[in-house]
Design a protein around this motif. Structure first.
Motif, PDB file in Angstrom:
ATOM      1  N   GLY A 257       0.530  -1.090   0.405  1.00  0.00           N
ATOM      2  CA  GLY A 257      -0.202   0.279   0.163  1.00  0.00           C
ATOM      3  C   GLY A 257       0.275   1.420   0.263  1.00  0.00           C
ATOM      4  N   HIS A 258       2.505   0.834  -0.130  1.00  0.00           N
ATOM      5  CA  HIS A 258       3.230   2.531  -0.748  1.00  0.00           C
ATOM      6  C   HIS A 258       2.132   3.297  -1.254  1.00  0.00           C
ATOM      7  N   PRO A 259       2.488   4.356  -1.225  1.00  0.00           N
ATOM      8  CA  PRO A 259       1.573   5.647  -2.803  1.00  0.00           C
ATOM      9  C   PRO A 259       2.932   5.636  -3.540  1.00  0.00           C
ATOM     10  N   MET A 260       1.730   4.987  -4.494  1.00  0.00           N
ATOM     11  CA  MET A 260       3.008   5.108  -5.818  1.00  0.00           C
ATOM     12  C   MET A 260       2.545   5.806  -7.107  1.00  0.00           C
ATOM     13  N   LEU A 261       3.192   6.972  -8.026  1.00  0.00           N
ATOM     14  CA  LEU A 261       2.648   7.764  -8.079  1.00  0.00           C
ATOM     15  C   LEU A 261       3.606   7.352 -10.123  1.00  0.00           C
ATOM     16  N   TRP A 262       3.019   6.210 -10.404  1.00  0.00           N
ATOM     17  CA  TRP A 262       3.544   5.785 -11.734  1.00  0.00           C
ATOM     18  C   TRP A 262       3.361   6.696 -12.705  1.00  0.00           C
ATOM     19  N   ASN A 263       3.835   7.334 -13.822  1.00  0.00           N
ATOM     20  CA  ASN A 263       4.019   7.938 -14.550  1.00  0.00           C
ATOM     21  C   ASN A 263       3.952   6.567 -15.999  1.00  0.00           C
ATOM     22  N   GLN A 264       4.898   6.018 -16.139  1.00  0.00           N
ATOM     23  CA  GLN A 264       4.547   4.769 -17.298  1.00  0.00           C
ATOM     24  C   GLN A 264       2.967   4.461 -17.820  1.00  0.00           C
ATOM     25  N   ARG A 265       2.112   4.548 -19.371  1.00  0.00           N
ATOM     26  CA  ARG A 265       0.872   3.875 -19.441  1.00  0.00           C
ATOM     27  C   ARG A 265       0.742   2.721 -18.785  1.00  0.00           C
ATOM     28  N   TRP A 266       1.435   1.312 -18.716  1.00  0.00           N
ATOM     29  CA  TRP A 266       1.413   0.545 -18.445  1.00  0.00           C
ATOM     30  C   TRP A 266       1.289  -0.209 -16.866  1.00  0.00           C
ATOM     31  N   PHE A 267       1.715   1.230 -16.364  1.00  0.00           N
ATOM     32  CA  PHE A 267       1.843   0.976 -14.704  1.00  0.00           C
ATOM     33  C   PHE A 267       0.432   1.299 -13.962  1.00  0.00           C
ATOM     34  N   ARG A 268       0.049   1.695 -15.039  1.00  0.00           N
ATOM     35  CA  ARG A 268      -1.561   2.780 -14.510  1.00  0.00           C
ATOM     36  C   ARG A 268      -2.282   1.742 -14.670  1.00  0.00           C
ATOM     37  N   MET A 269      -3.890   2.348 -13.750  1.00  0.00           N
ATOM     38  CA  MET A 269      -5.006   1.235 -13.829  1.00  0.00           C
ATOM     39  C   MET A 269      -5.981   1.330 -15.075  1.00  0.00           C
ATOM     40  N   ALA A 270      -6.145   2.852 -15.533  1.00  0.00           N
ATOM     41  CA  ALA A 270      -7.155   3.155 -16.440  1.00  0.00           C
ATOM     42  C   ALA A 270      -6.302   3.065 -17.147  1.00  0.00           C
ATOM     43  N   SER A 271      -5.179   2.226 -18.257  1.00  0.00           N
ATOM     44  CA  SER A 271      -4.807   1.408 -19.434  1.00  0.00           C
ATOM     45  C   SER A 271      -4.880   0.050 -19.290  1.00  0.00           C
ATOM     46  N   TRP A 272      -6.006  -0.394 -18.156  1.00  0.00           N
ATOM     47  CA  TRP A 272      -6.324  -1.829 -17.689  1.00  0.00           C
ATOM     48  C   TRP A 272      -7.315  -2.314 -17.650  1.00  0.00           C
ATOM     49  N   VAL A 273      -8.016  -1.046 -17.442  1.00  0.00           N
ATOM     50  CA  VAL A 273      -9.501  -1.091 -17.047  1.00  0.00           C
ATOM     51  C   VAL A 273     -10.682  -1.358 -18.824  1.00  0.00           C
ATOM     52  N   GLU A 274      -9.833   0.099 -19.111  1.00  0.00           N
ATOM     53  CA  GLU A 274     -10.760  -0.202 -21.432  1.00  0.00           C
ATOM     54  C   GLU A 274     -10.518  -1.508 -22.354  1.00  0.00           C
ATOM     55  N   LEU A 275      -9.610  -2.680 -21.601  1.00  0.00           N
ATOM     56  CA  LEU A 275      -8.767  -3.893 -21.656  1.00  0.00           C
ATOM     57  C   LEU A 275     -10.181  -4.696 -21.625  1.00  0.00           C
ATOM     58  N   LEU A 276     -10.937  -4.546 -20.791  1.00  0.00           N
ATOM     59  CA  LEU A 276     -12.258  -5.570 -20.837  1.00  0.00           C
ATOM     60  C   LEU A 276     -13.974  -4.629 -20.726  1.00  0.00           C
ATOM     61  N   PRO A 277     -13.214  -4.464 -21.718  1.00  0.00           N
ATOM     62  CA  PRO A 277     -15.189  -2.987 -22.451  1.00  0.00           C
ATOM     63  C   PRO A 277     -16.693  -4.135 -22.488  1.00  0.00           C
ATOM     64  N   GLU A 278     -16.384  -5.181 -21.898  1.00  0.00           N
ATOM     65  CA  GLU A 278     -17.472  -6.072 -21.263  1.00  0.00           C
ATOM     66  C   GLU A 278     -18.405  -5.668 -20.072  1.00  0.00           C
ATOM     67  N   LEU A 279     -17.290  -5.297 -18.867  1.00  0.00           N
ATOM     68  CA  LEU A 279     -17.826  -5.178 -18.109  1.00  0.00           C
ATOM     69  C   LEU A 279     -17.353  -3.521 -17.450  1.00  0.00           C
ATOM     70  N   THR A 280     -18.318  -2.472 -16.507  1.00  0.00           N
ATOM     71  CA  THR A 280     -18.245  -1.649 -15.604  1.00  0.00           C
ATOM     72  C   THR A 280     -16.874  -1.482 -15.707  1.00  0.00           C
ATOM     73  N   GLU A 281     -16.342   0.030 -15.622  1.00  0.00           N
ATOM     74  CA  GLU A 281     -14.947   0.622 -14.887  1.00  0.00           C
ATOM     75  C   GLU A 281     -15.000   0.127 -13.080  1.00  0.00           C
ATOM     76  N   ALA A 282     -15.731   0.332 -13.031  1.00  0.00           N
ATOM     77  CA  ALA A 282     -15.846  -0.172 -11.245  1.00  0.00           C
ATOM     78  C   ALA A 282     -15.084  -1.480 -11.722  1.00  0.00           C
ATOM     79  N   GLU A 283     -15.800  -2.839 -12.555  1.00  0.00           N
ATOM     80  CA  GLU A 283     -15.500  -4.355 -11.780  1.00  0.00           C
ATOM     81  C   GLU A 283     -14.039  -4.578 -12.575  1.00  0.00           C
ATOM     82  N   SER A 284     -14.154  -4.108 -13.962  1.00  0.00           N
ATOM     83  CA  SER A 284     -12.369  -3.932 -14.289  1.00  0.00           C
ATOM     84  C   SER A 284     -11.419  -3.805 -14.086  1.00  0.00           C
TER      85      SER A 284
END
Length: 192
Positions: free
Chosen positions: A116-143
Motif C-alpha cells: 500500500g505504498h503511495p506510488m505515482l506511476w508515470n508510464q502507461r502500463w503502470f496505471r490502472m486506467a490503461s488496463w480497465v479499457e481492456l475489458l469493455p464488457e465490464l463496468t469500469e469499477a468491475e474491470s
C-alpha cells in the motif's frame, strides 16, 4: 550541460539504490546512503525524485517498463484476447524470477504494491486506467477490481516473501495463467 549532469546524477542515484537494495532491506537503506553510494549531494534524492519511495518507483518503471511496453501496445492495438494480454504480462515475471536483480525488482514491486505504498506511476502500463479499457464488457469499477486482483495475485506469487527461494514450476505458472484469465473473463452478474 546542466540537464546532462542532472540526468547523469539521476542515473547514478538509481544505480546506487539498486546496488544497495540487492544486499540490504528497503527499510535499512537510507537516502543518505544512496546519495553517498552515487557520489551525489546529500539532497540529490529529494531534488531528483522527492523521496526514497519515488526513487524506487522510478527505478521500477525504468527497469520493468520496457519489458512490457512494446509488446502490450502491439497486443492491445491488435485487439488481442485477454489470454494473449496475460501471456505478455506473465512472460517477463518468469524471466525476472530467474535473475538476482530481477528478483530484487519483483520483491520491491510486491513490497510497494501489496504494502500500500503511495506510488505515482508515470508510464502507461503502470496505471490502472490503461488496463480497465481492456475489458469493455465490464463496468469500469468491475474491470478495475478484476485487474487489481489479477495483479495482486501475480505480484504476490512472483515477488512475495519466499517466492525467490522456491521458484515456480511450469505447471504452477500455467495454473496461475489459467486462473487469471478465468477471473478476468468470467461473466459479470449483469451478463448472466
Amino acid at each position: 550541460m546542466t540537464e546532462k549532469l542532472s540526468s547523469d546524477t539521476r542515473g547514478r542515484l538509481l544505480a546506487a539504490a539498486e546496488r544497495l537494495l540487492l544486499t540490504e532491506r528497503y527499510d535499512e537503506v537510507s537516502v543518505r546512503a544512496i546519495c553517498a553510494a552515487a557520489g551525489a549531494n546529500p539532497a540529490a534524492v529529494h531534488y531528483h525524485f522527492g523521496s526514497k519511495e519515488a526513487l524506487v518507483t522510478a527505478m521500477l518503471e525504468d527497469r520493468l517498463g520496457p519489458l512490457w511496453a512494446d509488446r502490450l501496445s502491439v497486443v492491445t492495438g491488435a485487439r488481442g484476447s485477454v489470454a494473449e494480454v496475460v501471456d505478455v504480462v506473465l512472460e517477463p515475471f518468469v524471466t525476472l524470477a530467474d535473475d538476482p536483480v530481477g528478483r530484487l525488482h519483483l520483491r520491491l514491486l510486491a513490497q510497494f504494491v501489496l504494502g500500500g505504498h503511495p506510488m505515482l506511476w508515470n508510464q502507461r502500463w503502470f496505471r490502472m486506467a490503461s488496463w480497465v479499457e481492456l475489458l469493455p464488457e465490464l463496468t469500469e469499477a468491475e474491470s478495475r477490481r478484476r485487474w487489481a486482483l489479477a495483479f495482486d495475485l501475480i505480484i504476490m506469487r512472483f515477488g512475495g516473501t519466499g517466492s525467490q527461494d522456491q521458484g515456480m514450476s511450469q505447471a504452477a505458472i500455467a495454473a496461475l495463467r489459467e486462473f487469471v484469465v478465468a477471473g478476468l473473463t468470467a461473466p459479470s452478474k449483469e451478463q448472466k
